[in-house]
Design an enzyme around this catalytic site. Structure first.
Site, PDB file in Angstrom:
ATOM      1  N   ASN A   1      46.770  54.963  31.720  1.00 34.51           N
ATOM      2  CA  ASN A   1      47.040  56.282  32.150  1.00 34.51           C
ATOM      3  C   ASN A   1      48.353  56.264  32.741  1.00 34.51           C
ATOM      4  O   ASN A   1      49.270  57.099  32.740  1.00 34.51           O
ATOM      5  CB  ASN A   1      46.073  57.096  32.959  1.00 34.51           C
ATOM      6  CG  ASN A   1      45.662  56.445  34.302  1.00 34.51           C
ATOM      7  OD1 ASN A   1      45.880  55.134  34.601  1.00 34.51           O
ATOM      8  ND2 ASN A   1      45.204  57.140  35.096  1.00 34.51           N
TER       9      ASN A   1
ATOM     10  N   GLU B   1      45.587  49.811  47.428  1.00 35.26           N
ATOM     11  CA  GLU B   1      47.073  49.376  47.056  1.00 35.26           C
ATOM     12  C   GLU B   1      47.920  50.258  47.843  1.00 35.26           C
ATOM     13  O   GLU B   1      47.538  51.236  48.466  1.00 35.26           O
ATOM     14  CB  GLU B   1      47.138  49.887  45.504  1.00 35.26           C
ATOM     15  CG  GLU B   1      46.082  49.063  44.615  1.00 35.26           C
ATOM     16  CD  GLU B   1      46.509  49.237  43.053  1.00 35.26           C
ATOM     17  OE1 GLU B   1      46.506  50.015  42.598  1.00 35.26           O
ATOM     18  OE2 GLU B   1      46.776  47.889  42.576  1.00 35.26           O
TER      19      GLU B   1
ATOM     20  N   CYS C   1      43.027  59.136  37.785  1.00 33.55           N
ATOM     21  CA  CYS C   1      41.666  58.690  38.470  1.00 33.55           C
ATOM     22  C   CYS C   1      41.258  59.620  39.660  1.00 33.55           C
ATOM     23  O   CYS C   1      39.924  59.791  39.859  1.00 33.55           O
ATOM     24  CB  CYS C   1      41.759  57.333  38.708  1.00 33.55           C
ATOM     25  SG  CYS C   1      43.253  56.879  39.825  1.00 33.55           S
TER      26      CYS C   1
ATOM     27  N   GLU D   1      40.408  49.349  41.641  1.00 33.90           N
ATOM     28  CA  GLU D   1      40.703  50.726  41.610  1.00 33.90           C
ATOM     29  C   GLU D   1      40.077  51.288  40.566  1.00 33.90           C
ATOM     30  O   GLU D   1      40.435  51.244  39.319  1.00 33.90           O
ATOM     31  CB  GLU D   1      42.376  50.920  41.306  1.00 33.90           C
ATOM     32  CG  GLU D   1      42.823  50.188  42.657  1.00 33.90           C
ATOM     33  CD  GLU D   1      42.935  51.079  43.861  1.00 33.90           C
ATOM     34  OE1 GLU D   1      42.222  52.042  43.782  1.00 33.90           O
ATOM     35  OE2 GLU D   1      43.376  50.534  44.854  1.00 33.90           O
TER      36      GLU D   1
HETATM   37  P1  NDP Z   1      38.750  50.307  31.120  1.00 28.21           P
HETATM   38  O1  NDP Z   1      37.938  50.169  32.217  1.00 28.21           O
HETATM   39  O2  NDP Z   1      38.210  50.613  29.826  1.00 28.21           O
HETATM   40  O3  NDP Z   1      39.911  49.433  31.116  1.00 28.21           O
HETATM   41  C1  NDP Z   1      40.589  49.199  31.976  1.00 28.21           C
HETATM   42  C2  NDP Z   1      41.342  47.673  31.732  1.00 28.21           C
HETATM   43  O4  NDP Z   1      40.397  46.500  31.525  1.00 28.21           O
HETATM   44  C3  NDP Z   1      42.109  47.447  30.391  1.00 28.21           C
HETATM   45  O5  NDP Z   1      43.093  46.819  30.573  1.00 28.21           O
HETATM   46  C4  NDP Z   1      40.941  46.948  29.256  1.00 28.21           C
HETATM   47  O6  NDP Z   1      41.334  46.165  28.263  1.00 28.21           O
HETATM   48  C5  NDP Z   1      40.334  45.784  30.586  1.00 28.21           C
HETATM   49  N1  NDP Z   1      39.192  45.338  30.316  1.00 28.21           N
HETATM   50  C6  NDP Z   1      37.841  45.885  29.522  1.00 28.21           C
HETATM   51  N2  NDP Z   1      37.022  44.909  29.465  1.00 28.21           N
HETATM   52  C7  NDP Z   1      37.221  44.074  30.344  1.00 28.21           C
HETATM   53  C8  NDP Z   1      36.584  42.676  30.620  1.00 28.21           C
HETATM   54  N3  NDP Z   1      35.212  42.683  30.344  1.00 28.21           N
HETATM   55  N4  NDP Z   1      37.428  41.994  31.612  1.00 28.21           N
HETATM   56  C9  NDP Z   1      38.598  42.034  31.654  1.00 28.21           C
HETATM   57  N5  NDP Z   1      39.123  43.252  31.608  1.00 28.21           N
HETATM   58  C10 NDP Z   1      38.355  44.068  30.898  1.00 28.21           C
HETATM   59  O7  NDP Z   1      39.649  51.826  31.604  1.00 28.21           O
HETATM   60  P2  NDP Z   1      40.592  52.704  30.739  1.00 28.21           P
HETATM   61  O8  NDP Z   1      41.739  51.666  30.506  1.00 28.21           O
HETATM   62  O9  NDP Z   1      39.871  53.378  29.797  1.00 28.21           O
HETATM   63  O10 NDP Z   1      41.161  53.684  32.036  1.00 28.21           O
HETATM   64  C11 NDP Z   1      40.406  54.894  32.687  1.00 28.21           C
HETATM   65  C12 NDP Z   1      39.829  54.329  33.699  1.00 28.21           C
HETATM   66  O11 NDP Z   1      40.509  53.921  34.485  1.00 28.21           O
HETATM   67  C13 NDP Z   1      38.925  55.670  34.167  1.00 28.21           C
HETATM   68  O12 NDP Z   1      37.655  55.335  34.676  1.00 28.21           O
HETATM   69  C14 NDP Z   1      39.867  55.865  35.613  1.00 28.21           C
HETATM   70  O13 NDP Z   1      39.097  56.510  36.617  1.00 28.21           O
HETATM   71  C15 NDP Z   1      40.279  54.662  35.888  1.00 28.21           C
HETATM   72  N6  NDP Z   1      41.473  54.564  36.748  1.00 28.21           N
HETATM   73  C16 NDP Z   1      41.389  54.420  38.015  1.00 28.21           C
HETATM   74  C17 NDP Z   1      42.720  54.356  38.798  1.00 28.21           C
HETATM   75  C18 NDP Z   1      42.490  53.962  40.228  1.00 28.21           C
HETATM   76  O14 NDP Z   1      43.573  53.769  40.848  1.00 28.21           O
HETATM   77  N7  NDP Z   1      41.305  54.130  40.877  1.00 28.21           N
HETATM   78  C19 NDP Z   1      43.876  54.600  38.303  1.00 28.21           C
HETATM   79  C20 NDP Z   1      43.750  54.973  36.998  1.00 28.21           C
HETATM   80  C21 NDP Z   1      42.618  54.975  36.081  1.00 28.21           C
HETATM   81  P3  NDP Z   1      41.482  47.160  26.934  1.00 28.21           P
HETATM   82  O15 NDP Z   1      41.476  48.655  27.176  1.00 28.21           O
HETATM   83  O16 NDP Z   1      42.981  46.689  26.565  1.00 28.21           O
HETATM   84  O17 NDP Z   1      40.355  47.035  26.024  1.00 28.21           O
END
Ligand code: NDP
Length: 485
Positions: A154, A459, A285, A251
């Site tokens: 995002n 952060e 998020c 996060e």
């Molecule tokens: P995901 O949890 O699907 O993915 C986050 C990242 O982790 C991606 O780069 C993904 O790779 C990677 N990933 C997935 N599986 C693994 C693993 N087993 N080991 C290591 N890395 C892995 O989240 P989204 O990208 O769909 O983002 C949305 C989510 O992020 C929402 O739940 C949102 O709330 C949260 N979010 C939290 C924020 C905060 O600061 N608290 C801010 C923004 C979002 P890939 O996607 O390339 O497969």
């Protein structure tokens, strides 16, 4: 050579763009049109190895530099980002679908803020002196070593900088893996950092899905992992990091409450609820997606909200007049459509929106449900899309209990003209990032992060320094050593 606004290859490792076509190719899609705008390759094990070993090799000298020297490079990178804000914002818009009217003001610029802030702080990082009679202890604030950053889709530029800036300021190296959905902007961050004078190897960007992230997290040479992502991914990454007792920052997601009391300024409360639900098409998020509205103001609130949502300009994200864009991907759009259907099935009242727009882009209307009850799926699960759930309440005591009745704890907000009540209510919220008569402000000077399932660590702000450095304490005896034998 003229400046090229596009990344030059899939990865940025050891100070240069690198490609390895043996990696599985994947397409980058412009969400407004469903067109392929780039094809990149996932990192192979050779690329992962280069990234980790070059970061490891570069970190020692970087950690030994003075903080002021490190900070100067970060601040120079912030200046370059600001100079190129237009090009970087166009790239971010193409990567994410978020309107240029947002990306120009929020994405690259908040990344620059982080580089500027932590660049400024770097020279002031010190230990302390503790006098103990004639003896004394001093502490040294030392880097952790090699940090891995893993980003969500995002806020790709912001996340790359929010993790990279404090890590580098503290003398660490970073390997960053963006989300596969939005892989482009972090490459430009790496390129600019090196143009600003960052020695090769200190900020590497490699692409790939969860498997690449998992390979990084489980590498014993990595000292810290900072993830922005969902709770299920957080659980996996936290568990993998535990094997080597790595430091972690998590996060994660949220389902945050926004509480609007009868005495609130109506326009401000409606504006706050819009910011809390529809900015970035709801893909934030910290969004306040459970909007608790006190009964006396409810109908006026819903009426004004529907009127203001009518004025949203939905369309071409590159048109500066557009202020509401598509969802990041077809998959995310379908997930959100599933929640909208669920809301209707479970008996919530659809006040406005609910439909996909005609065309190839992944556009959903801003959607509001009223008469939502606490047990409905749309009130319990994170949707990560433009869907607001409005819940009624009567008393302060009741709303505080219901607002906290969630496994998440990222954010909370309150709108009221009674400031004592505002502070009292926020004081009881089980959440990390809170707002009074506002919503979703995230200045770099303020700590950002969640409690409960929404995460660990913070952060931004001085608090982030604690999460990217460690203290060594040194006892200095001035007299003789007295041993028992
Ligand atoms: P995901 O949890 O699907 O993915 C986050 C990242 O982790 C991606 O780069 C993904 O790779 C990677 N990933 C997935 N599986 C693994 C693993 N087993 N080991 C290591 N890395 C892995 O989240 P989204 O990208 O769909 O983002 C949305 C989510 O992020 C929402 O739940 C949102 O709330 C949260 N979010 C939290 C924020 C905060 O600061 N608290 C801010 C923004 C979002 P890939 O996607 O390339 O497969």
């Amino acid at each position: 050579m003229p400046y090229d606004p596009q990344p030059q290859a899939s990865h940025f490792v050891n100070g240069a763009y690198v490609e390895d076509t043996a990696g599985t190719p994947f397409d980058v899609i412009y969400p407004a049109t469903d067109e392929v705008i780039a094809t990149l390759h996932e990192a192979t094990s050779a690329i992962i190895e280069q990234a980790i070993s070059s970061a490891k090799a570069a970190q020692k000298a970087w950690g030994a530099m003075s903080g002021t020297e490190r900070g100067r490079i970060l601040r120079r990178a912030a200046d370059i980002i600001r100079e190129r804000n237009h090009d970087l914002s166009v790239l971010e818009t193409k990567d994410t679908g978020k309107p240029y009217s947002e990306t120009f003001y929020v994405d690259a610029t908040s990344g620059a803020d982080a580089l500027e802030y932590f660049g400024g702080l770097a020279g002031s990082l010190t230990g302390e002196h503790i006098q103990l009679g004639d003896d004394w202890v001093y502490t040294r604030r030392e880097p952790l070593g090699l940090c891995v950053g893993i980003g969500a889709w995002n806020y790709p530029t912001q996340i790359a900088c929010w993790k990279g800036a404090p890590a580098l300021a503290c003398g660490n190296a970073m390997v960053f893996k963006p989300s596969e959905t939005t892989p482009l902007s972090a490459l430009k961050v790496a390129e600019i950092l090196h143009e600003a004078g960052l020695p090769a190897g200190l900020y590497n960007v490699i692409q790939g899905a969860g498997t690449v992230g998992a390979a990084l997290v489980s590498d014993a040479r990595v000292d810290k992992v900072s993830l922005t992502g969902s709770v299920p991914t957080g659980r996996k990454v936290y568990a993998a990091a535990a094997a080597d007792i790595k430091h972690v920052t998590m996060e994660l997601g949220g389902k945050s409450p926004l509480i609007i009391f009868d005495d609130a300024d109506l326009e401000n409360a409606v504006g706050g609820a819009i910011l809390a639900n529809f900015y970035s098409s709801g893909q934030v998020c910290s969004n306040g997606t459970r909007v608790f509205v006190q009964k006396g103001i409810k109908e006026a609130f819903l009426k004004r909200l529907a009127e203001r949502l009518e004025t949203a300009v939905i369309g071409d994200p590159l048109d500066e007049a557009t202020n509401f864009g598509p969802m990041v991907s077809r998959r995310q759009m379908e997930i959100v459509q599933g929640y909208i259907a669920k809301g209707q099935e479970e008996g919530a009242r659809l006040v406005t929106g609910g439909e996909r727009l005609d065309g190839d882009g992944f556009y959903l209307q801003p959607t509001v449900f009223a008469d939502v009850s606490d047990d409905m799926t749309i009130a319990r699960e994170e949707i990560f899309g433009p869907v607001m759930a409005v819940l009624d309440f009567e008393t302060e005591e009741e709303v505080v209990a219901r607002a906290n009745e969630t496994e998440f704890g990222l954010s909370a907000g309150v709108f009221t003209r009674d400031l004592s009540r505002g502070h009292r209510v926020i004081g009881q919220m089980e959440a990390g990032s809170c707002f009074i008569n506002s919503y979703n402000d995230a200045p770099v000077e303020a700590p950002f992060g969640g409690s409960k399932l929404s995460g660990v660590g913070r952060e931004n702000s001085k608090a982030a320094i604690e999460h990217y450095s460690q203290l060594k304490s040194v006892y200095v005896r001035m007299g003789n050593v007295e041993a028992p034998f």
